[in-house]
Design an enzyme around this catalytic site. Structure first.
Site, mmCIF file in Angstrom:
data_model
loop_
_atom_site.group_PDB
_atom_site.id
_atom_site.type_symbol
_atom_site.label_atom_id
_atom_site.label_comp_id
_atom_site.label_asym_id
_atom_site.label_seq_id
_atom_site.Cartn_x
_atom_site.Cartn_y
_atom_site.Cartn_z
ATOM 1 N N THR A 129 10.037 9.715 20.421
ATOM 2 C CA THR A 129 11.540 10.259 20.501
ATOM 3 C C THR A 129 12.295 9.552 19.573
ATOM 4 O O THR A 129 12.624 9.907 18.489
ATOM 5 C CB THR A 129 11.301 9.285 22.279
ATOM 6 O OG1 THR A 129 10.436 9.486 22.371
ATOM 7 C CG2 THR A 129 12.823 8.964 22.523
ATOM 8 N N VAL A 130 11.372 8.003 19.455
ATOM 9 C CA VAL A 130 12.610 7.868 18.234
ATOM 10 C C VAL A 130 11.978 8.206 16.546
ATOM 11 O O VAL A 130 13.481 8.275 15.580
ATOM 12 C CB VAL A 130 13.337 5.995 18.294
ATOM 13 C CG1 VAL A 130 13.374 5.880 16.925
ATOM 14 C CG2 VAL A 130 12.774 5.867 19.093
ATOM 15 N N GLU A 170 18.612 -2.884 13.114
ATOM 16 C CA GLU A 170 19.298 -2.860 13.854
ATOM 17 C C GLU A 170 19.334 -1.809 14.964
ATOM 18 O O GLU A 170 19.641 -3.039 16.385
ATOM 19 C CB GLU A 170 20.721 -1.661 12.398
ATOM 20 C CG GLU A 170 21.882 -1.711 14.218
ATOM 21 C CD GLU A 170 23.183 -3.341 14.183
ATOM 22 O OE1 GLU A 170 22.514 -3.233 15.237
ATOM 23 O OE2 GLU A 170 23.345 -3.077 13.155
ATOM 24 N N GLY A 199 13.517 8.021 33.894
ATOM 25 C CA GLY A 199 12.803 7.911 32.469
ATOM 26 C C GLY A 199 13.626 6.210 32.032
ATOM 27 O O GLY A 199 13.292 6.163 30.711
ATOM 28 N N LYS A 215 15.616 -9.936 23.375
ATOM 29 C CA LYS A 215 16.857 -9.982 22.320
ATOM 30 C C LYS A 215 18.071 -10.594 22.398
ATOM 31 O O LYS A 215 18.238 -11.227 21.352
ATOM 32 C CB LYS A 215 17.460 -8.140 22.987
ATOM 33 C CG LYS A 215 17.187 -7.002 22.829
ATOM 34 C CD LYS A 215 17.425 -6.053 24.390
ATOM 35 C CE LYS A 215 16.778 -5.063 24.451
ATOM 36 N NZ LYS A 215 16.812 -3.989 25.057
#
Length: 508
Positions: free
Chosen positions: A86-87, A211, A269, A287
């Protein structure tokens, strides 16, 4: 006439010299940019004029064409992507769509040279860039002499770690979206980068950009790296997991149960087949660890960060939250008091007047409180193909432009992490009715120095829903744990208690 002729010759000579200097300046850039594969990504003007006519022969008729050809003859920055899902597909699409703009911005052409995928036979949902090689061997990218930047978007902490560390060792810049790897190996990565860059100038240094690892498309990493150098961050409070925020929005706004909200998130999803990392708060904890390092200069073992997910939340809690005038969000919170830093991931009560209360669905938000800027909130898409890919492309472009950072995680500090923090707390207890409940609650709270602000009980629909809520004054989480543990041992308490902090102690 003689005077006029001399003056004219002088003007022509000066104009010629000016054209020569411009041409030579351009050639210096080309020479630096093409001297070696590693120097391709750090092409910079040397800030000087060159007047050696032996090295740069001058031709008056070619001055304008030299300038034109220099600007059009862009050098290529070669990118290798490990992960064609996907990315990875989003990165290819954005680089293709924005190729002209990025070439002008970076003064170099950015080309995807190779993509490593798990299954070569799988049909891709994006157009493969022209001249790009598709492979299932990550080593062919990591060890390739003509790859300048390795982009790791495969995920995981085993093979991905090998890719990242070997790429850095081979002198290649790395861009990654892998929060789990960074949270798990932050100290190792930092030491490895220092080793790789030992003896190098800032312009020669190998870069590690990440990032996209926290909050997808929100530029929170770059902001913490550069925008608070003259400031002091006192608190971070963030909605940093899109799946859980979508679920809690559905429970609050749409009245869905926890199971119903999870089913809807899975359908759209937002939730993985095994949603534990999301709903258990572990994704948010990874995170938060990264944000704490950037904000406070401490590398905390994420297992030491108190973490509670949303599995125990019920519609009853949202009923009470509404009666109190607010809502409930899963937050990652870190706060600095003196030289001590505390942090936790937990559902939190937030008043409706708070800016974070209105952040709905899969949107992420991070609020930074600091001495100079007071409160600054970053809101945007925290996941998805294009938000995440956009951050990766920005990292690639930063390297191609020659942006350099000596320390991607900011300098370390002498601050100490502590698990104890003070807050107002919300405590819900299910109970079996009997005499003396209020008295026992008061006695146990008094025993541990917990002052009760209020006791709430909404009308019940059935005996099985019997519950009430205690809201405390500001106390330590350590004392609150003792209160909860002792209350759960009483015979009239039905099942485990649910408790959570209130974001602002002054909300009442």
């Amino acid at each position: 006439m003689k005077y006029f002729s001399t003056a004219l010759s002088t003007v022509v000579l000066l104009a010629s010299l000016h054209s020569f200097h411009v041409c030579a300046f351009s050639l210096v850039k080309t020479k630096v940019a093409t001297s070696s594969p590693s120097s391709r990504t750090k092409a910079t003007f040397q800030g000087r004029f060159v007047s050696n006519t032996n090295n740069f022969p001058y031709s008056p008729s070619s001055s304008s064409s030299s300038s034109s050809s220099s600007s059009s003859a862009l050098h290529a920055i070669h990118v290798g992507i490990v992960g064609g899902g996907t990315v990875g597909g989003g990165i290819c699409e954005i680089l293709t769509k924005k190729s002209d703009y990025l070439s002008k911005l970076c003064s170099d052409e950015i080309l995807v040279k190779s993509i490593c995928v798990r299954d070569l036979s799988k049909q891709r949902d994006f157009e493969i860039p022209e001249g790009c090689i598709i492979t299932d061997d990550a080593n062919s990218i990591v060890h390739a002499d003509d790859i300048d930047i390795v982009v790791e978007v495969m995920g995981g902490t085993t093979k991905a770690k090998d890719v990242v560390f070997q790429a850095l060792s081979n002198g290649k810049h790395v861009v990654t979206a892998n929060k789990a790897l960074i949270a798990d190996c932050l100290g190792e990565i930092e030491k490895h980068i220092q080793t790789v860059n030992a003896g190098k100038t800032a312009e020669e240094s190998i870069q590690f950009n990440y990032e996209a690892a926290v909050c997808g498309g929100i530029p929170i990493i770059h902001s913490l790296q550069s925008d608070y150098a003259g400031d002091e961050i006192t608190m971070i409070a963030g909605i940093i997991n899109g799946c859980t925020n979508f679920m809690l929005t559905a429970m609050d706004r749409d009245g869905l149960s926890y199971d119903g909200a999870l089913a809807e998130a899975s359908k759209l999803g937002y939730a993985e087949a095994d949603p534990t990392l999301d709903v258990g708060g572990f994704d948010a904890r990874s995170k938060l660890k990264i944000l704490m390092r950037l904000a406070y200069g401490i590398d905390v073992d994420e297992k030491n960060i108190p973490c509670r997910g949303i599995q125990e939340l019920t519609s009853t809690d949202y009923d009470y939250a509404k009666s109190l005038g607010g809502t409930i969000k899963l937050l990652g919170v870190a706060e600095k008091v003196g030289d001590k830093v505390s942090g936790f991931v937990s559902p939190c009560y937030i008043a409706s007047t708070d800016s974070l209360s209105s952040v709905s669905d899969a949107t992420n938000a991070v609020e930074i409180s600091s001495s100079n800027l007071q409160r600054t909130t970053y809101i945007g898409q925290g996941a998805g193909r294009y938000p995440t890919a956009n951050s990766c492309v920005n990292d690639i472009a930063a390297i191609a432009k020659g942006d350099r950072s000596a320390s991607p995680f900011n300098p370390s500090s002498g601050c100490k992490f502590v698990q104890q923090y003070d807050s107002v707390f919300y405590l819900r207890l299910k109970y079996r009715d009997q005499v003396g409940i209020t008295r026992q609650c008061g006695e146990i709270c008094e025993k541990y120095g917990v002052s009760i602000h209020s006791i709430l009980q909404n009308p019940r629909s059935s005996k099985s829903d019997d519950s009430f809520v205690i809201v405390t004054e500001k106390v330590s989480n350590t004392n609150m744990k003792k209160v909860v543990a002792e209350l759960e041992g009483l015979d009239w308490v039905q099942g485990p208690a649910f408790w959570m902090p209130v974001l602002r102690p002054d909300w009442m």
